[in-house]
Write an enzyme that holds these catalytic residues in place. Sequence first.
Site, PDB file in Angstrom:
ATOM      1  N   CYS A  28      31.919  40.084  29.345  1.00 34.94           N
ATOM      2  CA  CYS A  28      30.540  39.979  29.812  1.00 34.94           C
ATOM      3  C   CYS A  28      30.480  40.533  31.239  1.00 34.94           C
ATOM      4  CB  CYS A  28      30.040  38.542  29.763  1.00 34.94           C
ATOM      5  SG  CYS A  28      30.878  37.399  30.878  1.00 34.94           S
ATOM      6  N   HIS A  45      25.078  31.352  35.575  1.00 35.19           N
ATOM      7  CA  HIS A  45      26.142  31.674  36.518  1.00 35.19           C
ATOM      8  C   HIS A  45      25.864  33.012  37.186  1.00 35.19           C
ATOM      9  CE1 HIS A  45      27.330  33.132  32.483  1.00 35.19           C
ATOM     10  NE2 HIS A  45      27.810  34.185  33.119  1.00 35.19           N
TER      11      HIS A  45
END
Length: 690
Positions: free
Chosen positions: A191, A71
């Site tokens: 993250c 991603h």
Amino acid sequence: MSVNTSPRLISVQLVGLDEDLGATSSDVIRVLADRVAATGRAAEGRVLAEDAIKREASVGTGVPGGIAIPHARSASVSEPTLAFARLARKVSFGAPDGDADIVFMIAVPEGADKDHLTVLSTLARALIRDDFTAALRAAATPQEIVDLVDREVSGEVSEAGVGKASSASSPTPPAGATATQRKLIVGVTACPTGIAHTYMAADALVAAAERAGAEMHVETQGSSQVEPLDPALIARADAVVFAVDVDVRDRGRFAGKPLVSGPVKRGVDEPDKMIAEAIRASEDPNAARVQGGAATTETTTKNEHFGQALKRWLLTGVSYMIPFVAGGGLLIALGFLLAGYGIALQHGDSGQNNAVFTLTNYTLLDLPPQGLGYYLGAAAFQIGGISLGFLVAALAGYIAYAMADRPGIAPGFVAGSIAVFMNAGFLGGLIGGLIAGAAAYWIGRIPTWRWLRGLMPVVIIPLFASIIASGLMLLVLGGPIAWLMTQLTEFLNSLSGASAVLLGIILGLMMAFDLGGPVNKVAYAFAVAGLGAGTATNVVPFEIMAAVMAAGMVPPLALALASTVLYRKGFTKPERENGKAAWLLGASFISEGAIPFAAADPLRVIPASMVGAAVTGAISMAAGVTSRAPHGGIFVFFAIGDVAMFIVAILAGTVVSALVLVGLKKWVRRAPAADAAVSETAHDRVAVAV
């Protein structure tokens, strides 16, 4: 909570079943990125692929069960999108249990709205459920995949949904466990992109705690929403788990709690181990603890050598210092515009400058003879001067903050103020901040009684760290540093002719080397730190400031000229769009306007930028151009001495850089196979400026 999923995040054109997409994760990512671009959801597949590959290089996106979720946030993406592949040949994405055959690629625009981020993170959480992944493997057609995804991300979001502090409790604790033995664990997951791993780690840790008979509450510091943990829960917690790849927001809330920390991917891959470690830590009086907010996560420091840490500390100090400099410097420039440069001169034998004398003896109801403009100019000049007076203290305070979190701020500010008192200047503030941060960090690591831990970050650490750092500055280091600063000032004042031109070249090269990164910021900080020493008879600090500002304007202006005028066909469409914006960014002295170009082609953009910036720095210093404003570019023309030569220097450097870049693009070509590697290196190099 219903989530609007229109337009759809996935379509049959974005689904591939039982395909061989290559032998590496990069091969798979490139194919999926091209499919996203083919549907019109990304301007260029190559750019999206580079962003996703860079994200993959930082930490693999494979998770247990043969799943991978590459991603990225990318300026190339126009709307949030999912692409799916079920692989005939499994590929490694760094999962601990082997290669992946199910790949979901998540492509997110830079400015994605919270609803879509909620949807995407909901899907990511579903991928750790066996029933969902089994259905993906059993699907016979692309439409079945689309329907599965639509059903998962639409309708009602579960109570432990995205953006909320996830919690779970075990309805049936293991044999022998009692309510009084049951541990309460709190945690944070985060993250860099805040899309997938943040939420998957939260769910995995909650499930692991349930299996272990513990109660777990997790704060997901992701992209869609952050709901902070209840302070009452934190107060009662037996241990803390940080599964993060970035700094934990407001980590001082967890001061004194036993700590288990690791990368966010460990929260996905090894949640049971992390929970077991947390339970053991809660029963171990010697376990690592969150020390008054001063402790850093293992993921920040584990692989960071001293040089990297030092760079991070210094850049933090400089970045927090710059607002004081920019605001104060522009106010001083405004004061000069309204009241003239004489406002800074001494008023007769009063011992005060004209600004202080005016503000002391006159008011808005009793204006000075020079009128309202002069009075307002005096006010602007004085406010700006006071703001600049915080420069060294802010530098030291936030260096210490980077080293020891909030307990380091007060000792750092005090040490910086002592540096000012001792005339140790910028260098004294830098050294004082490092000593204060080291002292605060060291004191915070000392084991102490539980009842005293609450006082550590607000009383004990600031008190003793201030004594250590400021005492050393006042009694030992301040004098020698002040002498060194005096010698440096005298050396700079002596520069003329060829020496001044050489200094201009060096400053220009530094400003263009990394476009807002460490080297750029060192040159800029050197210039602004000297502004306070500039006077009507000592204009060298003003000349240095002018050279730095002019040179910093060249890279974005040169890229704008090359991409929109001189060689349009040598740049992609997104780069040409960036080039239009770079005209204004360059004129405003925002060097970062060149970063999109440098990220894509560093080996040609950066050398070309350095050549032109060096030319500009040399011309500016040779012509004696001065700037009493630290920022603003051409828009603070009123604070520029010899504005005509200032413009000439900028134009010369801009043209030189643009021509060199066009020549390099025409005659120095990259090997196509090296493109991805070069782009990843470029991103790493310029990321610190973003």
